[in-house]
Write a protein that holds these residues in place. Structure first.
Motif, short mmCIF file in Angstrom:
data_model
loop_
_atom_site.label_atom_id
_atom_site.label_comp_id
_atom_site.label_asym_id
_atom_site.label_seq_id
_atom_site.Cartn_x
_atom_site.Cartn_y
_atom_site.Cartn_z
N VAL A 168 0.82 -1.22 0.00
CA VAL A 168 0.00 0.00 0.00
C VAL A 168 0.86 1.27 0.00
O VAL A 168 0.36 2.35 -0.31
CB VAL A 168 -1.05 0.04 1.15
N LEU B 5 -7.80 -6.30 4.75
CA LEU B 5 -7.13 -5.40 5.70
C LEU B 5 -7.24 -5.94 7.11
O LEU B 5 -8.34 -6.15 7.62
CB LEU B 5 -7.78 -4.01 5.66
N GLU C 79 -6.05 -1.48 8.35
CA GLU C 79 -7.29 -0.74 8.15
C GLU C 79 -7.21 0.63 8.82
O GLU C 79 -7.63 1.65 8.26
CB GLU C 79 -8.47 -1.54 8.70
N MET D 13 -5.13 2.84 6.63
CA MET D 13 -5.81 3.26 5.40
C MET D 13 -6.90 4.29 5.72
O MET D 13 -7.12 5.24 4.95
CB MET D 13 -6.42 2.06 4.67
N HIS E 244 -8.92 4.24 -0.34
CA HIS E 244 -9.65 2.98 -0.54
C HIS E 244 -8.65 1.82 -0.66
O HIS E 244 -7.45 2.06 -0.85
CB HIS E 244 -10.55 3.06 -1.79
N ASN E 245 -9.16 0.61 -0.53
CA ASN E 245 -8.25 -0.54 -0.57
C ASN E 245 -8.60 -1.47 -1.72
O ASN E 245 -8.41 -2.68 -1.63
CB ASN E 245 -8.29 -1.31 0.76
N GLY F 116 -4.99 0.01 -5.36
CA GLY F 116 -4.52 0.08 -3.98
C GLY F 116 -3.05 -0.26 -3.79
O GLY F 116 -2.45 0.10 -2.77
#
Ligand code: BEZ
Ligand code: FE
Length: 312
Positions: free
Chosen positions: A100, A222, A227, A230, A236-237, A271
């Motif tokens: 990420v 996540l 999480e 993020m 967003h993932n 992502g």
């Protein structure tokens, strides 16, 4: 005490860490960095030395530039500890963390620079498994005995060519993708056999083909610490829809890559910073039932045929 110009000027250096008194006392932030750099420079292995010197320099610069507070330093430690405590194998968590931040794609891109006429590489991701079954061309990689739910069939036709356009026969082409729920087989606790995976061999003319499902975009799984990162980042993932490929042929460089159908909502904000322009391919919708049947697509379902030429 005079400051040694280079760490190896420390007189007692003979391959063992120098006595601490040979380094200056830590009086200022700069002297911490100075001493840490000196020790990094004493790393015996040249490559390890290069990495440690760079790491110390960047970590110290980062800490200085952002004026990290004691609370933030502690938060960082707790964050890493939370990662280590994840139920998933920790290497997946750490891989996702680097993903990420774009570091995994950066490593991949640096190590696999573009080659004229060759398909670009892409990250392997955490969902590769070495147990993909060997398949015959035209076989399915998905278990569709109970249908494919909301997905559409995908028919993939590919060709393996040298960079000057000669077909390469008998190349191993391993593919893996998510199912109709946007999940890899590995994400099911009940996984007792591979699904959404297969290993094919190119024919004499370099072609290979298989049936699967049109991949959907899916969220990167996540864990709570990732999480929270993020969310704090307001990101967003989602991963743009893709199919993974690992192409291996004796005498050639291996290619690990992903292909992204066009009309792919997340392709430029992926992502993990995947989705190179050259990896976006065109999906052709085929509504003709006889064409579907020719490709072994069960029933009268609409098929989607995808055609692409890859080189390695
Ligand atoms: C994947 O494409 O499977 C993937 C890559 C990086 C992070 C998560 C998933
Ligand atoms: Fe994937």
């Amino acid at each position: 005490m005079s400051v040694p110009k280079r760490a190896t000027d420390v007189p007692s250096w003979n391959g063992i860490l120098p006595p601490s008194m040979k380094l200056p006392f830590i009086d200022t932030p700069d002297s911490v960095t100075y001493n840490a750099m000196k020790l990094a420079e004493l790393t015996p292995d040249p490559r390890m030395r290069e990495i440690l010197v760079g790491l110390v320099r960047h970590m110290h610069d980062f800490t200085r530039e952002t004026s990290i507070t004691t609370d933030e330093w502690l938060k960082g430690i707790k964050f890493m500890a939370a990662f280590a405590n994840q139920r998933q194998p920790p290497h997946i968590e750490y891989m996702l963390l680097l993903d990420v931040f774009g570091v995994s794609t950066l490593v991949d891109t640096i190590n696999n620079p573009p080659v004229k006429n060759a398909t670009a590489s892409d990250v392997i991701g955490p969902f590769f498994m070495p147990d993909a079954p060997d398949k015959e061309n035209k076989d399915t990689i998905v278990d569709d005995t109970n249908g494919i739910g909301k997905a559409e069939y995908l028919y993939f036709e590919g060709r393996i060519l040298t960079t000057d356009g000669q077909p390469i026969p008998n190349v191993s082409v391993e593919v893996w993708e998510v199912d109709e729920e946007g999940l890899y087989d590995l994400q099911y606790e009940s996984r007792d056999a591979p699904n959404g995976r297969g290993r094919f061999r190119s024919r004499a003319d370099g072609t290979f083909e298989f049936r699967g499902v049109v991949p959907s975009a899916y969220p990167i799984p996540l864990s709570p610490p990732l999480e929270s990162l993020m969310n704090a980042w307001n990101r967003h993932n989602m991963r743009a829809a893709h199919v993974h490929f690992w192409v291996k042929a004796p005498g050639f460089r291996e290619l690990i890559t992903q292909l992204y159908p066009d009309n792919n909502e997340w392709v430029t904000t992926d992502g993990v910073f995947g989705g190179k322009r050259s990896l976006v391919i065109n999906l052709k919708r085929v509504d003709d039932k006889s064409e579907s049947e020719k490709r072994g697509i069960p029933g009268a379902r609409r098929s989607t045929m995808l055609s692409s030429t890859s080189c390695c």
